[in-house]
Design a protein around this motif. Structure first.
Motif, PDB file in Angstrom:
ATOM      1  N   ASN A   1      51.627   3.428   2.041  1.00 10.44           N
ATOM      2  CA  ASN A   1      51.939   2.353   3.596  1.00 10.44           C
ATOM      3  C   ASN A   1      51.094   1.118   3.531  1.00 10.44           C
ATOM      4  O   ASN A   1      51.447   0.729   1.690  1.00 10.44           O
ATOM      5  CB  ASN A   1      50.595   3.164   4.075  1.00 10.44           C
ATOM      6  CG  ASN A   1      50.257   4.259   4.726  1.00 10.44           C
ATOM      7  OD1 ASN A   1      50.753   4.703   5.683  1.00 10.44           O
ATOM      8  ND2 ASN A   1      50.693   5.043   3.664  1.00 10.44           N
ATOM      9  N   ARG A   2      51.642   0.166   4.690  1.00 10.29           N
ATOM     10  CA  ARG A   2      51.380  -1.144   5.142  1.00 10.29           C
ATOM     11  C   ARG A   2      49.893  -1.545   5.108  1.00 10.29           C
ATOM     12  O   ARG A   2      49.485  -0.449   6.367  1.00 10.29           O
ATOM     13  CB  ARG A   2      52.228  -1.600   5.223  1.00 10.29           C
ATOM     14  CG  ARG A   2      51.834  -3.303   5.924  1.00 10.29           C
ATOM     15  CD  ARG A   2      52.531  -3.291   6.967  1.00 10.29           C
ATOM     16  NE  ARG A   2      51.695  -5.024   7.910  1.00 10.29           N
ATOM     17  CZ  ARG A   2      52.233  -6.390   7.425  1.00 10.29           C
ATOM     18  NH1 ARG A   2      52.856  -6.883   6.606  1.00 10.29           N
ATOM     19  NH2 ARG A   2      51.630  -6.959   8.256  1.00 10.29           N
ATOM     20  N   ILE A   3      49.005  -1.412   4.781  1.00  9.23           N
ATOM     21  CA  ILE A   3      47.833  -1.205   5.203  1.00  9.23           C
ATOM     22  C   ILE A   3      47.300  -2.935   6.230  1.00  9.23           C
ATOM     23  O   ILE A   3      46.927  -3.856   5.341  1.00  9.23           O
ATOM     24  CB  ILE A   3      46.382  -0.987   3.565  1.00  9.23           C
ATOM     25  CG1 ILE A   3      47.019   0.417   3.707  1.00  9.23           C
ATOM     26  CG2 ILE A   3      45.233  -1.644   4.592  1.00  9.23           C
ATOM     27  CD1 ILE A   3      46.017   0.344   2.268  1.00  9.23           C
TER      28      ILE A   3
ATOM     29  N   ALA B   1      51.767   4.335   8.130  1.00  9.67           N
ATOM     30  CA  ALA B   1      52.582   5.326   8.529  1.00  9.67           C
ATOM     31  C   ALA B   1      51.576   6.306   8.353  1.00  9.67           C
ATOM     32  O   ALA B   1      51.782   7.139   9.010  1.00  9.67           O
ATOM     33  CB  ALA B   1      53.287   5.978   6.874  1.00  9.67           C
ATOM     34  N   VAL B   2      50.409   6.664   8.221  1.00  6.74           N
ATOM     35  CA  VAL B   2      49.514   7.648   7.936  1.00  6.74           C
ATOM     36  C   VAL B   2      48.619   7.112   9.016  1.00  6.74           C
ATOM     37  O   VAL B   2      47.946   8.389  10.030  1.00  6.74           O
ATOM     38  CB  VAL B   2      48.761   8.061   6.982  1.00  6.74           C
ATOM     39  CG1 VAL B   2      47.727   6.708   6.427  1.00  6.74           C
ATOM     40  CG2 VAL B   2      48.213   9.279   6.593  1.00  6.74           C
ATOM     41  N   GLY B   3      48.451   5.960   9.444  1.00 12.15           N
ATOM     42  CA  GLY B   3      47.337   5.035  11.379  1.00 12.15           C
ATOM     43  C   GLY B   3      46.042   5.666  10.214  1.00 12.15           C
ATOM     44  O   GLY B   3      45.567   4.802   9.391  1.00 12.15           O
TER      45      GLY B   3
END
Ligand code: HSE
Length: 433
Positions: A147-149, A288-290
């Motif tokens: 993911n991009r955080i 991606a994960v939310g």
């Protein structure tokens, strides 16, 4: 395979916890590593007849220990900057893997230490440095690696959260709760690190470095502690449907990155608002994960020792991959670190809770709202409290605004003849970024 050999520097609460965990869970741990872990040395200044140190060499000369050939992993648990810094460098130069819980050292000197580790193809593992019982370093580095955080916010100082919870739930006095946190082994050797937000800033520095792929920049974290929070503010916040929590927040804004640690109003229905006592929690928004949240005990011997031993187990697995015993996974890929600016406090944007004690005169409220409006600040809610000794506390919630504008407005409100005492400002986070 021959055992992996370990030296533990420091037998305080965490050091003893690590020793005992390794001894008590040896069978379980061997099943997970496929290899025995043998503690060959402990660094301690005084005899410890209370511990089972059979077959382990004890010494007060920690530098001598980190140079020993029968040591593969050095576990640094003495804390503080020196001599921990020099000991870790010396261990690295001698090709040892390092495990540490030393957040202050890594946040302040970590760039140098990680570079030295990379140059010597060893690792520094530090799961225990942030939110002890929560494997948040692993989550950020491995679990969310795809993911991009964009944002993370956490209650990452157990002592501070314990104090705020006891003040709210039991109306206890600040000093009294702090003394209990010290007695329970939650607080830092210097408890001002907990109370003034320094410990949380150390931890935020480490998390932000992994989240955004940036160098460690402790000196750029805006840091405010909980020492100015009064029972009155806690009560007013509750009336407005909020809880005051001490948060570490890292946020990717359009023009840079916000790194900030401060008391924060959060809506009472948010999970973070309900993290109490010595518990820690970190909420992460990833592309991606939310949004995900990680929760667990953040301070104390058991949780910290658990994280240290997990790191030892990981390193033993890594060492076992290569015959020559060197770990090879780089920790900070220096060539690819991004040069994104860290925003100054004045450039950060948040919503606010303000409390102003004013004379109960006509037109005072209008003066305050005019100042806010002139500074471009929109009011979300306003509440005038019952009169207290000729003074009326006025509580205002604002919409998000850049801090420089809020500084300007507060200076003007402060200068009104009707204003008494300091204007209280507490930032507010909706936690739904
Ligand atoms: N003093 C720290 C805290 C210990 O209260 O969170 C764990 O890092």
């Amino acid at each position: 395979m021959k055992p992996v050999r370990l030296a533990i520097l420091g037998l305080g609460t965490v050091g003893c916890g690590v020793l005992q965990l390794l001894q008590e869970n040896a069978t379980e741990i061997k099943r997970r590593t496929g290899r025995e872990i043998q503690i060959t040395h402990v660094g301690t200044r005084r005899p410890r007849p209370d511990l089972n140190l059979e077959g382990i060499q004890q010494s007060a000369d920690l530098f001598e220990i980190v140079r020993q050939p029968d040591v593969d992993i050095v576990v640094e648990l003495i804390g503080g900057i020196q001599p921990a810094h020099d000991l870790i460098l010396e261990a690295i130069k001698h090709g040892k893997q390092v495990v540490t819980a030393n957040k202050a050292l890594l946040a302040e000197e970590g760039n140098e230490l990680f570079e030295a580790a990379d140059n010597n193809t060893v690792q520094i593992a530090y799961e225990a440095a942030v939110a002890g019982g929560i494997p948040i370093i692993k989550v950020m580095r491995e679990g969310l690696a795809a993911n991009r955080i964009d944002w993370l916010a956490g209650i990452i100082n157990g002592t501070g959260n314990f104090i705020l919870t006891e003040m709210r739930d039991k109306s206890r006095q600040f000093e009294d709760v702090l003394a209990e946190a010290q007695a329970l082994g939650y607080a830092e050797a210097d408890p001002t690190f907990d109370v003034e937000g320094i410990d949380a800033a150390h931890k935020l520095t480490l998390l932000a470095s992994i989240a955004f792929g940036i160098p460690l920049q402790f000196d750029k974290v805006y840091t405010e502690g909980i020492s100015k929070i009064t029972a009155q503010d806690v009560k007013y916040a509750e009336e407005l449907g909020f809880r005051i929590k001490h948060l570490g927040i890292a946020r990717r804004a359009e023009n840079g990155i916000e790194l900030r640690v401060h008391p924060t109003l959060i809506p009472e229905e948010q999970p973070l608002a309900n993290v109490n006592g010595v518990q820690n929690a970190v909420s992460v928004k990833a592309s991606a994960v939310g949004q995900t949240m990680y929760y667990g005990p953040g301070a104390g011997g058991g949780p910290t020792a658990s994280a240290v031993v997990a790191d030892i187990i990981d390193l033993v697995r890594d060492i076992s991959y290569t015959e020559d015993g060197s770990g090879t996974i780089p920790q900070l890929a220096f060539e690819s670190l991004e040069d994104i600016q860290i925003l100054k406090r004045e450039e950060m944007t948040t919503a606010y809770y303000l409390r102003v004690n004013v004379d109960d005169n006509k037109g005072v409220l209008a003066d305050i709202t005019t100042i806010l409006s002139q500074c471009g600040i929109s009011i979300d809610a306003i509440m005038q409290q019952p009169r207290l000794k000729n003074r009326v506390p006025v509580v205002i919630m604002t919409d998000p605004i850049v801090e420089s504008k809020m500084d300007e407005a507060i200076a003007k409100i402060q200068a009104l003849p009707a204003t008494h005492g300091e204007v209280t400002r507490i930032r507010l986070e909706s936690l739904e970024n």
